[in-house]
Enzyme design. Structure first.
Site, PDB file in Angstrom:
ATOM      1  N   PRO A 109       0.727  -1.200  -0.085  1.00  0.00           N
ATOM      2  CG  PRO A 109       0.247  -0.840   2.470  1.00  0.00           C
ATOM      3  CD  PRO A 109       1.134  -1.853   1.062  1.00  0.00           C
ATOM      4  CG  MET A 110       3.570   2.184  -1.300  1.00  0.00           C
ATOM      5  SD  MET A 110       5.513   2.236  -2.875  1.00  0.00           S
ATOM      6  CE  MET A 110       4.433   1.570  -3.937  1.00  0.00           C
ATOM      7  CB  ALA A 111      -0.767   7.811   0.571  1.00  0.00           C
ATOM      8  CD  GLN A 159      -2.926   0.205   4.962  1.00  0.00           C
ATOM      9  OE1 GLN A 159      -2.526   1.227   4.861  1.00  0.00           O
ATOM     10  NE2 GLN A 159      -1.305  -0.314   5.380  1.00  0.00           N
ATOM     11  CB  CYS A 207       1.351   5.617   8.248  1.00  0.00           C
ATOM     12  SG  CYS A 207       0.562   7.472   7.901  1.00  0.00           S
ATOM     13  CE  LYS A 246       2.824  -2.182   4.999  1.00  0.00           C
ATOM     14  NZ  LYS A 246       3.908  -0.683   5.102  1.00  0.00           N
ATOM     15  N   GLY A 293       9.983  -4.218   2.855  1.00  0.00           N
ATOM     16  CA  GLY A 293      11.339  -3.076   3.108  1.00  0.00           C
ATOM     17  C   GLY A 293      11.932  -3.970   1.966  1.00  0.00           C
ATOM     18  NE  ARG A 295      11.217   2.413  -0.081  1.00  0.00           N
ATOM     19  CZ  ARG A 295      11.979   2.579   0.699  1.00  0.00           C
ATOM     20  NH1 ARG A 295      12.983   3.925   0.409  1.00  0.00           N
ATOM     21  NH2 ARG A 295      12.347   1.797   1.467  1.00  0.00           N
TER      22      ARG A 295
END
Ligand SMILES: Cc1cc2nc3c(=O)[nH]c(=O)nc-3n(C[C@H](O)[C@H](O)[C@H](O)COP(=O)(O)O)c2cc1C
Length: 351
Positions: A23-25, A77, A107, A146, A208, A232
Protein backbone atom coordinates in the site's frame (compact mmCIF):
# COMPACT_ATOMS: atom_id res chain seq x y z
CA UNK A 1 15.33 -21.88 -3.09
CA UNK A 2 12.00 -20.26 -2.17
CA UNK A 3 9.43 -20.37 -4.99
CA UNK A 4 7.46 -17.15 -5.24
CA UNK A 5 4.96 -18.83 -7.58
CA UNK A 6 3.65 -21.04 -4.79
CA UNK A 7 0.10 -20.22 -3.73
CA UNK A 8 -0.72 -19.51 -0.08
CA UNK A 9 -3.63 -18.11 1.85
CA UNK A 10 -4.77 -15.74 4.57
CA UNK A 11 -7.70 -17.50 6.26
CA UNK A 12 -10.01 -18.51 3.40
CA UNK A 13 -8.49 -16.05 0.90
CA UNK A 14 -6.30 -17.84 -1.65
CA UNK A 15 -3.31 -15.86 -2.95
CA UNK A 16 -1.64 -17.11 -6.14
CA UNK A 17 1.94 -15.82 -5.60
CA UNK A 18 4.13 -14.84 -2.68
CA UNK A 19 4.47 -11.26 -3.81
CA UNK A 20 2.24 -8.60 -2.25
CA UNK A 21 2.08 -5.14 -3.79
CA UNK A 22 2.56 -2.58 -1.00
CA UNK A 23 0.00 0.00 0.00
CA UNK A 24 1.42 3.40 -0.94
CA UNK A 25 -0.39 6.69 -0.42
CA UNK A 26 -0.45 8.70 -3.64
CA UNK A 27 0.55 5.63 -5.69
CA UNK A 28 -1.67 2.56 -5.08
CA UNK A 29 -4.64 3.57 -7.23
CA UNK A 30 -6.71 0.98 -9.05
CA UNK A 31 -4.58 1.41 -12.21
CA UNK A 32 -1.44 0.55 -10.21
CA UNK A 33 -3.06 -2.43 -8.53
CA UNK A 34 -4.51 -3.89 -11.73
CA UNK A 35 -1.19 -3.53 -13.50
CA UNK A 36 0.52 -5.12 -10.50
CA UNK A 37 -1.79 -8.13 -10.70
CA UNK A 38 -1.01 -8.55 -14.43
CA UNK A 39 2.72 -8.58 -13.67
CA UNK A 40 2.61 -11.21 -10.93
CA UNK A 41 1.51 -9.66 -7.62
CA UNK A 42 -0.59 -12.27 -5.81
CA UNK A 43 -2.25 -9.71 -3.55
CA UNK A 44 -2.69 -5.98 -3.98
CA UNK A 45 -3.57 -3.31 -1.44
CA UNK A 46 -5.19 0.10 -1.58
CA UNK A 47 -3.47 3.07 -0.07
CA UNK A 48 -4.49 3.87 3.50
CA UNK A 49 -8.06 5.11 3.73
CA UNK A 50 -9.19 7.36 6.56
CA UNK A 51 -11.84 5.93 8.85
CA UNK A 52 -12.92 9.48 9.72
CA UNK A 53 -13.23 10.25 5.99
CA UNK A 54 -15.51 7.23 5.52
CA UNK A 55 -17.52 8.20 8.58
CA UNK A 56 -18.06 11.70 7.19
CA UNK A 57 -18.86 10.35 3.71
CA UNK A 58 -16.02 12.36 2.21
CA UNK A 59 -16.41 11.90 -1.54
CA UNK A 60 -12.70 11.48 -2.28
CA UNK A 61 -12.29 8.98 0.56
CA UNK A 62 -15.23 6.92 -0.70
CA UNK A 63 -13.55 6.85 -4.13
CA UNK A 64 -10.74 4.79 -2.54
CA UNK A 65 -13.26 2.04 -1.87
CA UNK A 66 -13.86 1.39 -5.56
CA UNK A 67 -12.82 -2.15 -6.41
CA UNK A 68 -12.44 -3.60 -9.92
CA UNK A 69 -13.56 -7.18 -10.52
CA UNK A 70 -10.13 -8.16 -11.90
CA UNK A 71 -8.01 -7.04 -8.97
CA UNK A 72 -8.96 -9.76 -6.48
CA UNK A 73 -7.56 -10.70 -4.09
CA UNK A 74 -7.42 -7.16 -2.77
CA UNK A 75 -6.94 -5.62 0.67
CA UNK A 76 -8.28 -2.18 1.48
CA UNK A 77 -6.20 -0.51 4.17
CA UNK A 78 -7.83 1.52 6.91
CA UNK A 79 -6.32 3.99 9.36
CA UNK A 80 -7.90 5.56 12.40
CA UNK A 81 -8.00 5.27 16.17
CA UNK A 82 -11.65 4.90 17.19
CA UNK A 83 -12.52 1.19 17.42
CA UNK A 84 -16.24 1.75 16.83
CA UNK A 85 -15.87 4.08 13.85
CA UNK A 86 -13.23 1.75 12.40
CA UNK A 87 -15.53 -1.26 12.76
CA UNK A 88 -18.23 0.64 10.85
CA UNK A 89 -15.69 1.60 8.15
CA UNK A 90 -14.53 -2.02 7.94
CA UNK A 91 -18.13 -3.08 7.27
CA UNK A 92 -18.21 -0.69 4.33
CA UNK A 93 -14.88 -2.02 3.07
CA UNK A 94 -16.34 -5.52 3.16
CA UNK A 95 -19.50 -4.38 1.38
CA UNK A 96 -17.41 -2.64 -1.28
CA UNK A 97 -15.97 -6.04 -2.25
CA UNK A 98 -12.54 -6.16 -0.59
CA UNK A 99 -11.21 -9.62 0.29
CA UNK A 100 -9.27 -8.39 3.32
CA UNK A 101 -9.29 -5.34 5.55
CA UNK A 102 -5.78 -4.26 6.49
CA UNK A 103 -5.15 -1.94 9.43
CA UNK A 104 -2.40 0.63 9.31
CA UNK A 105 -0.38 0.54 12.54
CA UNK A 106 2.78 1.80 10.87
CA UNK A 107 2.28 5.21 9.29
CA UNK A 108 5.00 7.51 10.70
CA UNK A 109 3.59 10.78 9.28
CA UNK A 110 2.76 13.35 11.95
CA UNK A 111 -0.61 14.26 10.41
CA UNK A 112 -1.67 10.65 11.11
CA UNK A 113 0.19 9.89 14.36
CA UNK A 114 -1.06 13.03 16.12
CA UNK A 115 -4.61 11.66 15.80
CA UNK A 116 -3.61 8.48 17.67
CA UNK A 117 -3.56 6.44 14.44
CA UNK A 118 -0.75 4.72 12.49
CA UNK A 119 2.50 3.87 14.24
CA UNK A 120 1.52 5.52 17.57
CA UNK A 121 -0.71 2.50 18.20
CA UNK A 122 2.47 0.50 18.76
CA UNK A 123 2.92 2.55 21.95
CA UNK A 124 -0.55 1.57 23.18
CA UNK A 125 -0.96 -2.20 22.71
CA UNK A 126 -4.16 -2.35 24.75
CA UNK A 127 -5.86 0.15 22.44
CA UNK A 128 -4.36 -1.50 19.34
CA UNK A 129 -5.82 -4.86 20.38
CA UNK A 130 -9.20 -3.25 21.08
CA UNK A 131 -9.25 -1.93 17.51
CA UNK A 132 -8.40 -5.33 16.02
CA UNK A 133 -10.96 -7.15 18.19
CA UNK A 134 -13.69 -4.65 17.36
CA UNK A 135 -13.10 -4.99 13.60
CA UNK A 136 -12.67 -8.77 13.65
CA UNK A 137 -16.02 -8.91 15.38
CA UNK A 138 -17.70 -6.63 12.84
CA UNK A 139 -16.70 -8.31 9.54
CA UNK A 140 -16.49 -11.80 8.05
CA UNK A 141 -13.45 -11.08 5.86
CA UNK A 142 -10.00 -11.58 7.45
CA UNK A 143 -8.46 -8.63 9.28
CA UNK A 144 -4.73 -8.09 8.81
CA UNK A 145 -2.37 -5.54 10.36
CA UNK A 146 0.68 -3.77 8.93
CA UNK A 147 3.16 -2.50 11.48
CA UNK A 148 6.58 -0.96 11.87
CA UNK A 149 9.11 -2.20 14.43
CA UNK A 150 8.06 0.53 16.89
CA UNK A 151 8.03 4.28 17.26
CA UNK A 152 11.67 4.86 18.16
CA UNK A 153 14.97 3.66 16.73
CA UNK A 154 16.02 0.26 18.00
CA UNK A 155 12.49 -0.50 19.25
CA UNK A 156 11.42 -4.15 19.41
CA UNK A 157 7.79 -3.29 20.28
CA UNK A 158 6.46 -5.14 17.23
CA UNK A 159 7.48 -8.42 18.92
CA UNK A 160 5.40 -7.64 22.01
CA UNK A 161 2.43 -6.15 20.13
CA UNK A 162 2.27 -8.57 17.16
CA UNK A 163 1.22 -11.71 19.11
CA UNK A 164 -1.41 -9.69 21.01
CA UNK A 165 -2.90 -8.51 17.71
CA UNK A 166 -3.10 -12.13 16.57
CA UNK A 167 -4.82 -13.12 19.82
CA UNK A 168 -7.29 -10.29 19.18
CA UNK A 169 -8.14 -11.71 15.75
CA UNK A 170 -5.52 -10.61 13.18
CA UNK A 171 -5.29 -13.27 10.46
CA UNK A 172 -1.90 -12.08 9.14
CA UNK A 173 0.73 -9.46 9.99
CA UNK A 174 2.95 -7.41 7.72
CA UNK A 175 6.14 -6.07 9.28
CA UNK A 176 8.16 -3.18 7.87
CA UNK A 177 11.04 -3.42 10.34
CA UNK A 178 12.03 0.24 10.46
CA UNK A 179 11.01 2.53 13.31
CA UNK A 180 8.59 5.38 12.71
CA UNK A 181 11.42 7.73 13.68
CA UNK A 182 13.54 6.29 10.85
CA UNK A 183 10.89 7.05 8.22
CA UNK A 184 12.67 5.53 5.16
CA UNK A 185 16.31 5.99 6.24
CA UNK A 186 18.65 3.14 7.15
CA UNK A 187 17.68 -0.40 6.25
CA UNK A 188 14.81 -2.75 7.11
CA UNK A 189 16.04 -5.13 9.82
CA UNK A 190 14.54 -8.46 8.75
CA UNK A 191 16.14 -10.22 11.76
CA UNK A 192 13.04 -8.85 13.55
CA UNK A 193 10.80 -10.35 10.86
CA UNK A 194 12.39 -13.72 11.58
CA UNK A 195 11.70 -13.29 15.31
CA UNK A 196 8.08 -12.28 14.67
CA UNK A 197 7.52 -15.32 12.42
CA UNK A 198 8.66 -17.56 15.29
CA UNK A 199 6.21 -15.91 17.71
CA UNK A 200 2.93 -16.12 15.76
CA UNK A 201 0.99 -18.86 14.02
CA UNK A 202 -0.45 -16.68 11.24
CA UNK A 203 1.29 -15.72 7.97
CA UNK A 204 3.80 -12.87 8.23
CA UNK A 205 4.55 -10.68 5.21
CA UNK A 206 8.03 -9.12 5.06
CA UNK A 207 8.14 -5.51 3.84
CA UNK A 208 11.15 -3.32 3.24
CA UNK A 209 14.01 -3.01 0.76
CA UNK A 210 12.98 -5.96 -1.43
CA UNK A 211 13.95 -5.00 -4.97
CA UNK A 212 14.93 -8.23 -6.76
CA UNK A 213 14.30 -11.97 -7.00
CA UNK A 214 17.50 -12.53 -5.02
CA UNK A 215 16.36 -10.17 -2.23
CA UNK A 216 12.95 -11.84 -2.11
CA UNK A 217 14.31 -15.41 -1.93
CA UNK A 218 16.87 -14.37 0.63
CA UNK A 219 14.27 -12.75 2.93
CA UNK A 220 11.78 -15.63 2.56
CA UNK A 221 14.45 -18.20 3.40
CA UNK A 222 16.05 -16.22 6.21
CA UNK A 223 12.83 -15.22 7.97
CA UNK A 224 10.30 -17.98 7.18
CA UNK A 225 7.85 -15.24 6.13
CA UNK A 226 4.92 -16.39 3.99
CA UNK A 227 5.39 -13.64 1.40
CA UNK A 228 7.30 -10.49 0.54
CA UNK A 229 5.78 -7.07 0.02
CA UNK A 230 7.23 -4.76 -2.62
CA UNK A 231 6.71 -1.01 -2.63
CA UNK A 232 9.17 1.50 -4.03
CA UNK A 233 10.79 -0.96 -6.42
CA UNK A 234 7.43 -1.31 -8.21
CA UNK A 235 6.82 2.42 -8.73
CA UNK A 236 6.61 2.88 -12.51
CA UNK A 237 8.26 -0.51 -12.85
CA UNK A 238 5.87 -3.45 -13.21
CA UNK A 239 8.73 -5.40 -14.81
CA UNK A 240 10.39 -5.52 -11.37
CA UNK A 241 7.40 -7.55 -10.12
CA UNK A 242 7.84 -10.04 -12.96
CA UNK A 243 11.54 -10.30 -12.18
CA UNK A 244 10.91 -10.77 -8.44
CA UNK A 245 8.37 -13.57 -9.00
CA UNK A 246 9.96 -15.32 -11.98
CA UNK A 247 13.65 -14.54 -11.58
CA UNK A 248 14.03 -13.56 -15.27
CA UNK A 249 15.70 -10.19 -15.56
CA UNK A 250 14.27 -8.69 -18.75
CA UNK A 251 14.76 -5.03 -19.66
CA UNK A 252 11.53 -3.86 -21.38
CA UNK A 253 11.75 -2.32 -24.84
CA UNK A 254 11.01 1.38 -25.34
CA UNK A 255 7.69 0.41 -26.98
CA UNK A 256 6.66 -1.72 -23.99
CA UNK A 257 7.49 1.06 -21.55
CA UNK A 258 5.41 3.56 -23.52
CA UNK A 259 2.52 1.10 -23.95
CA UNK A 260 2.32 0.32 -20.23
CA UNK A 261 2.62 3.99 -19.33
CA UNK A 262 -0.17 4.94 -21.77
CA UNK A 263 -2.51 2.23 -20.46
CA UNK A 264 -1.71 3.34 -16.90
CA UNK A 265 -2.31 6.97 -17.82
CA UNK A 266 -5.68 6.25 -19.45
CA UNK A 267 -6.77 4.18 -16.46
CA UNK A 268 -5.70 6.91 -14.02
CA UNK A 269 -7.68 9.52 -15.99
CA UNK A 270 -10.75 7.30 -15.95
CA UNK A 271 -10.38 6.77 -12.22
CA UNK A 272 -9.39 10.23 -11.02
CA UNK A 273 -10.60 12.54 -13.79
CA UNK A 274 -8.28 14.57 -16.04
CA UNK A 275 -7.51 17.31 -13.52
CA UNK A 276 -6.46 15.11 -10.59
CA UNK A 277 -4.81 12.53 -12.84
CA UNK A 278 -2.54 15.04 -14.57
CA UNK A 279 -1.00 16.06 -11.23
CA UNK A 280 -0.94 12.50 -9.90
CA UNK A 281 0.80 11.18 -13.03
CA UNK A 282 3.76 13.58 -13.08
CA UNK A 283 5.89 11.50 -10.71
CA UNK A 284 5.15 8.39 -12.75
CA UNK A 285 6.69 9.81 -15.97
CA UNK A 286 10.15 9.89 -14.44
CA UNK A 287 9.66 6.47 -12.84
CA UNK A 288 8.51 4.72 -16.05
CA UNK A 289 10.92 6.47 -18.35
CA UNK A 290 13.87 5.35 -16.25
CA UNK A 291 13.53 2.33 -18.56
CA UNK A 292 13.79 2.37 -22.36
CA UNK A 293 16.77 4.78 -22.53
CA UNK A 294 14.82 8.01 -22.79
CA UNK A 295 16.84 11.23 -22.59
CA UNK A 296 16.43 13.22 -19.37
CA UNK A 297 14.99 16.24 -21.27
CA UNK A 298 12.16 14.06 -22.59
CA UNK A 299 10.90 13.33 -19.06
CA UNK A 300 11.16 17.01 -18.16
CA UNK A 301 9.14 17.96 -21.26
CA UNK A 302 6.28 15.62 -20.33
CA UNK A 303 5.91 17.09 -16.85
CA UNK A 304 5.17 20.60 -18.15
CA UNK A 305 2.53 19.59 -20.73
CA UNK A 306 -1.01 20.76 -19.97
CA UNK A 307 -3.06 17.69 -20.82
CA UNK A 308 -2.64 13.94 -20.72
CA UNK A 309 -3.62 13.85 -24.44
CA UNK A 310 -0.50 15.86 -25.20
CA UNK A 311 1.58 13.50 -23.04
CA UNK A 312 0.22 10.52 -24.98
CA UNK A 313 0.99 12.20 -28.32
CA UNK A 314 4.62 12.86 -27.26
CA UNK A 315 5.00 9.30 -26.00
CA UNK A 316 3.71 7.79 -29.25
CA UNK A 317 5.95 10.12 -31.26
CA UNK A 318 8.94 8.77 -29.31
CA UNK A 319 7.91 5.11 -29.79
CA UNK A 320 5.42 4.71 -32.69
CA UNK A 321 5.48 0.92 -32.34
CA UNK A 322 3.74 1.30 -28.97
CA UNK A 323 0.41 2.14 -30.66
CA UNK A 324 -0.17 -1.45 -31.72
CA UNK A 325 0.89 -2.72 -28.29
CA UNK A 326 -1.62 -0.45 -26.54
CA UNK A 327 -4.40 -1.69 -28.83
CA UNK A 328 -3.48 -5.28 -28.05
CA UNK A 329 -3.28 -4.63 -24.30
CA UNK A 330 -6.60 -2.81 -24.23
CA UNK A 331 -8.26 -5.65 -26.14
CA UNK A 332 -7.01 -8.08 -23.48
CA UNK A 333 -7.70 -6.02 -20.37
CA UNK A 334 -11.35 -5.29 -19.68
CA UNK A 335 -12.12 -1.57 -19.65
CA UNK A 336 -12.06 -0.17 -16.12
CA UNK A 337 -15.62 1.16 -16.24
CA UNK A 338 -16.92 -2.28 -17.10
CA UNK A 339 -15.14 -4.00 -14.23
CA UNK A 340 -15.48 -1.46 -11.43
CA UNK A 341 -17.89 -2.80 -8.86
CA UNK A 342 -20.66 -0.47 -7.72
CA UNK A 343 -20.27 1.02 -4.26
CA UNK A 344 -22.69 -0.42 -1.74
CA UNK A 345 -25.90 1.60 -1.35
CA UNK A 346 -25.20 1.93 2.37
CA UNK A 347 -22.27 4.22 1.58
CA UNK A 348 -24.71 6.81 0.28
CA UNK A 349 -27.35 5.97 2.82
CA UNK A 350 -26.39 8.54 5.45
CA UNK A 351 -26.59 7.16 8.98
C1 LIG B 1 5.11 6.90 -1.20
C2 LIG B 1 4.85 5.87 -0.14
C3 LIG B 1 3.60 5.80 0.43
C4 LIG B 1 3.33 4.84 1.41
N1 LIG B 1 2.06 4.74 1.91
C5 LIG B 1 1.76 3.72 2.76
C6 LIG B 1 0.41 3.50 3.17
O1 LIG B 1 -0.53 4.19 2.76
N2 LIG B 1 0.18 2.47 4.04
C7 LIG B 1 1.20 1.66 4.51
O2 LIG B 1 0.94 0.75 5.30
N3 LIG B 1 2.46 1.85 4.11
C8 LIG B 1 2.76 2.83 3.24
N4 LIG B 1 4.04 2.95 2.78
C9 LIG B 1 5.07 1.98 3.22
C10 LIG B 1 5.17 0.80 2.21
O3 LIG B 1 3.97 0.07 2.16
C11 LIG B 1 6.34 -0.14 2.55
O4 LIG B 1 6.10 -0.76 3.79
C12 LIG B 1 7.68 0.61 2.63
O5 LIG B 1 7.82 1.49 1.53
C13 LIG B 1 8.87 -0.37 2.64
O6 LIG B 1 8.86 -1.16 1.50
P1 LIG B 1 9.78 -0.88 0.18
O7 LIG B 1 11.20 -0.81 0.64
O8 LIG B 1 9.48 -2.07 -0.70
O9 LIG B 1 9.32 0.42 -0.41
C14 LIG B 1 4.34 3.93 1.83
C15 LIG B 1 5.60 4.03 1.26
C16 LIG B 1 5.87 4.97 0.28
C17 LIG B 1 7.25 5.02 -0.33
Amino acid sequence: MADLREPWSIGPVGIPTRLVLAPMAGVSVQAFRRQGRRFGAGLVCSEMVSSAGIEHRNERTLGYLRVASDEHPLAIQLFGSDPFAMAESARMIEAAGADLVDLNFGCPVRKVTKTGAGATLLDDPAHATRIVASIADAVDIPVTVKLRRGMRDGSRDCLAVGPRLVDAGAAALTLHPRSAQQMYTGTADHALTEELVALVDVPVIASGDICSHTDACDVLERTGAAAVMVGRAAQGNPWALEEIVEGDDREPSREEVVAELVVFLREAVRELGEHRASGFLKKFYGWYLGHGRFPREFKQQLVVLDSTDEVEARLFAAAPGALGLVERLEAEIPAGDAVTLPLPISIYGGG
